[in-house]
Design a protein around this motif. Structure first.
Motif, PDB file in Angstrom:
ATOM      1  N   CYS A 108      -5.509   1.003   4.462  1.00  0.00           N
ATOM      2  CA  CYS A 108      -4.866   1.507   3.254  1.00  0.00           C
ATOM      3  C   CYS A 108      -5.799   2.484   2.550  1.00  0.00           C
ATOM      4  O   CYS A 108      -6.972   2.190   2.330  1.00  0.00           O
ATOM      5  N   CYS A 112       0.836  -1.198   0.000  1.00  0.00           N
ATOM      6  CA  CYS A 112       0.000   0.000   0.000  1.00  0.00           C
ATOM      7  C   CYS A 112       0.874   1.253   0.000  1.00  0.00           C
ATOM      8  O   CYS A 112       1.939   1.278   0.609  1.00  0.00           O
ATOM      9  N   GLY A 113       0.366   2.315  -0.658  1.00  0.00           N
ATOM     10  CA  GLY A 113       1.124   3.553  -0.734  1.00  0.00           C
ATOM     11  C   GLY A 113       0.827   4.560   0.359  1.00  0.00           C
ATOM     12  O   GLY A 113       1.561   5.521   0.544  1.00  0.00           O
ATOM     13  N   THR A 168      -4.982   4.036  -0.502  1.00  0.00           N
ATOM     14  CA  THR A 168      -4.638   4.204  -1.920  1.00  0.00           C
ATOM     15  C   THR A 168      -5.283   3.161  -2.819  1.00  0.00           C
ATOM     16  O   THR A 168      -4.932   3.053  -3.986  1.00  0.00           O
TER      17      THR A 168
END
Length: 203
Positions: free
Chosen positions: A142, A133-134, A144
């Motif tokens: 998460c 995940c970003g 993103t």
């Protein structure tokens, strides 16, 4: 006829035994420490495997509201890990994955959660090996993950899931304080036992 017998004084024999023992003792101590280290690593690996299994089971049963219960599940899992110190050395991820609408396509990531307490109490934050995940919110969710055609995909269990079929991948990480890494014995190198232990269960 008289037999001649020769006998060394007992003190000399004791002295020789003491010297031999002094030579062998460091090697025996090293072997003992290595066996203890190996047994600790095996114990840690078994604990990680057990909590990943239990986590996948709990996540699958909490399908109605995993967003609200993810940290409760992760905290409960971390609390069952003594003698491991998950607060300082551990991390847990839960990833919710769905089978693709089109056969042969990669599976889709729907949700991912990481253990917040582990992030706050230690600097140990290995990336998920299922999908990275970003960005994360304050609840360990998460942020993103996009929906629809832009949803992230994974190859985990590719071509094994039907359309809409859900699975939960729970990953456990532990930064094991290994005393010995690899050993070189001639041309043979022993496998690495640590420091990063990993286990994953899919349910």
């Amino acid at each position: 006829m008289k037999r001649l017998s020769f006998s060394f004084p007992r003190c000399k024999a004791r002295g020789i035994a003491a010297v031999e023992f002094a030579i062998v003792l460091p090697l025996l101590a090293l072997l003992l420490v290595m066996v203890v280290d190996l047994s600790r690593a095996i114990q840690a690996k078994i604990i990680l495997l057990n909590i990943s299994r239990e986590g996948a089971n709990l996540a699958a049963r909490a399908t109605s509201d995993l967003v609200g219960s993810s940290q409760t599940i992760l905290n409960a899992l971390a609390a069952t890990t003594p003698p491991l110190d998950m607060n300082k050395r551990g991390m847990i991820y839960i990833t919710k994955i769905m089978g693709p609408a089109t056969a042969g396509q990669p599976n889709i990531v729907l949700e991912q959660y990481r253990w917040n307490a582990g992030v706050k109490s230690s600097g140990y934050q290995p990336a998920s090996q299922v999908w990275n995940c970003g960005g994360w919110d304050s609840n360990g969710t998460c942020t993103t993950i996009l929906k629809g055609a832009s949803a992230p995909t994974v190859t985990l269990m590719q071509k094994q899931l039907a359309d809409g079929e859900l699975i939960y991948a729970v990953e456990t990480f532990y930064n094991f304080d290994v005393l010995f890494g690899t050993l070189q014995i001639g041309s043979t190198t022993t496998p690495v036992l640590g420091p990063n232990l990993y286990s994953m269960t899919v349910f």
